[in-house]
Every structure is written in C-alpha cells, then in structure tokens.
Design a protein around this motif. Structure first.
Motif, PDB file in Angstrom:
ATOM      1  N   PHE A 129       0.182   4.422   0.375  1.00 35.53           N
ATOM      2  CA  PHE A 129      -0.118   5.385   1.443  1.00 35.53           C
ATOM      3  C   PHE A 129       0.505   4.947   2.766  1.00 35.53           C
ATOM      4  O   PHE A 129       1.047   5.782   3.511  1.00 35.53           O
ATOM      5  N   ASP A 130       0.438   3.651   3.060  1.00 35.89           N
ATOM      6  CA  ASP A 130       1.074   3.144   4.285  1.00 35.89           C
ATOM      7  C   ASP A 130       2.580   3.383   4.246  1.00 35.89           C
ATOM      8  O   ASP A 130       3.181   3.788   5.249  1.00 35.89           O
ATOM      9  N   THR A 131       3.177   3.129   3.088  1.00 35.24           N
ATOM     10  CA  THR A 131       4.618   3.347   2.941  1.00 35.24           C
ATOM     11  C   THR A 131       4.965   4.823   3.136  1.00 35.24           C
ATOM     12  O   THR A 131       5.970   5.153   3.766  1.00 35.24           O
ATOM     13  N   LEU A 132       4.125   5.716   2.628  1.00 42.92           N
ATOM     14  CA  LEU A 132       4.336   7.145   2.825  1.00 42.92           C
ATOM     15  C   LEU A 132       4.229   7.518   4.305  1.00 42.92           C
ATOM     16  O   LEU A 132       5.048   8.292   4.824  1.00 42.92           O
ATOM     17  N   CYS A 133       3.252   6.947   5.001  1.00 45.83           N
ATOM     18  CA  CYS A 133       3.108   7.201   6.447  1.00 45.83           C
ATOM     19  C   CYS A 133       4.310   6.674   7.222  1.00 45.83           C
ATOM     20  O   CYS A 133       4.805   7.347   8.143  1.00 45.83           O
ATOM     21  N   ASN A 181       0.841  -1.186   0.000  1.00 43.96           N
ATOM     22  CA  ASN A 181       0.000   0.000   0.000  1.00 43.96           C
ATOM     23  C   ASN A 181       0.887   1.251   0.000  1.00 43.96           C
ATOM     24  O   ASN A 181       1.617   1.497   0.963  1.00 43.96           O
TER      25      ASN A 181
END
Length: 136
Positions: free
Chosen positions: A109-113, A107
């Motif tokens: 977005f998870d990696t960005l978070c 994911n």
C-alpha cells in the motif's frame, strides 16, 4: 521616501549576497558528498559476491542522481537570473520518491501511495511545461 527605498535596496542586496554565498557553500558540500558517493559506488561495484550489492548499487545510483540534481539546481539558479525553476524541484521530488520505493518496498500500500505521488508529480511537470500555460 528615497531614503527608505535606498535602505530597502541595500537590505535586498545584502540578503541576495548571503543567499548566494550560502548556495555556493552548499554546492561545495554537495560536491564533497558526491565524491564520497562515487567512492561508495566503486566499492559496491568491486564487491560483486554479495546478493544485497544489487540493491546497494541501485540505491547508490539514485542517491548519486539526487546529489547531482541538487548541484544542477544550484547551477541553474545562478544561470537563470537568481531564481529556481519549478521543474527542477519536481525532478528532485520524483527521484527522492523513487529512492524511497527502492529502499522501503515491504508494504504494497505504501508503494502504491508513493507511485501515486510520482504520477501526481509527473502530471504537475507536464502542466508546468505545457504550451497552454506559456501562452497566457
């Protein structure tokens, strides 16, 4: 009044001894797991025919560093007069999040978070090690 003080000091000594013994036991367990991880890494290196072996190798190396950092934290605890330096916890947190990114990167977005969390930890580490805070 001095009896309470003596009793309090005795309880503090007993608790300190229990903490020290627990940390030594934890360090021994971590050394055993570090040895098992070394054997696992050797097996992954010897099995060069698999495509997934590169991910297993990188994940194994990061896990290896996590074990090593926890052992170093325990050693530093005894060397620094029975306290844990903050920066070692931040190092462990950064390494753990990097491992999470390597293992679970499906994911975006998870990696960005996770990357933002690493940035926050690096800023925290910079602030903790800056000369501005040491002068006060």
């Amino acid at each position: 009044m001095s009896e309470k003080s003596t009793t309090g000091q005795h309880i503090a000594c007993v608790l300190q001894w229990v903490l020290n013994a627990g940390l030594v036991i934890l360090a021994i367990i971590l050394v055993v797991f570090l040895g098992k991880e070394t054997i696992h890494l050797a097996n992954v290196l010897l099995n060069t025919g698999e495509q997934a072996s590169s991910y297993l190798l990188v994940e194994g190396i990061v896990i290896y560093f996590l074990y090593f950092e926890f052992i170093a934290l325990i050693v530093k605890y005894f060397q620094s007069g029975y306290h844990f330096p903050l920066r070692y916890f931040v190092y462990i947190g950064i390494t753990a999040i990097i491992r999470l990114i390597i293992v679970d990167h499906k994911n975006p977005f998870d990696t960005l978070c996770y990357s933002a969390a690493i940035l926050l930890l690096v800023v925290t580490l910079w602030l903790a090690n800056s000369n501005r805070l040491k002068r006060e």
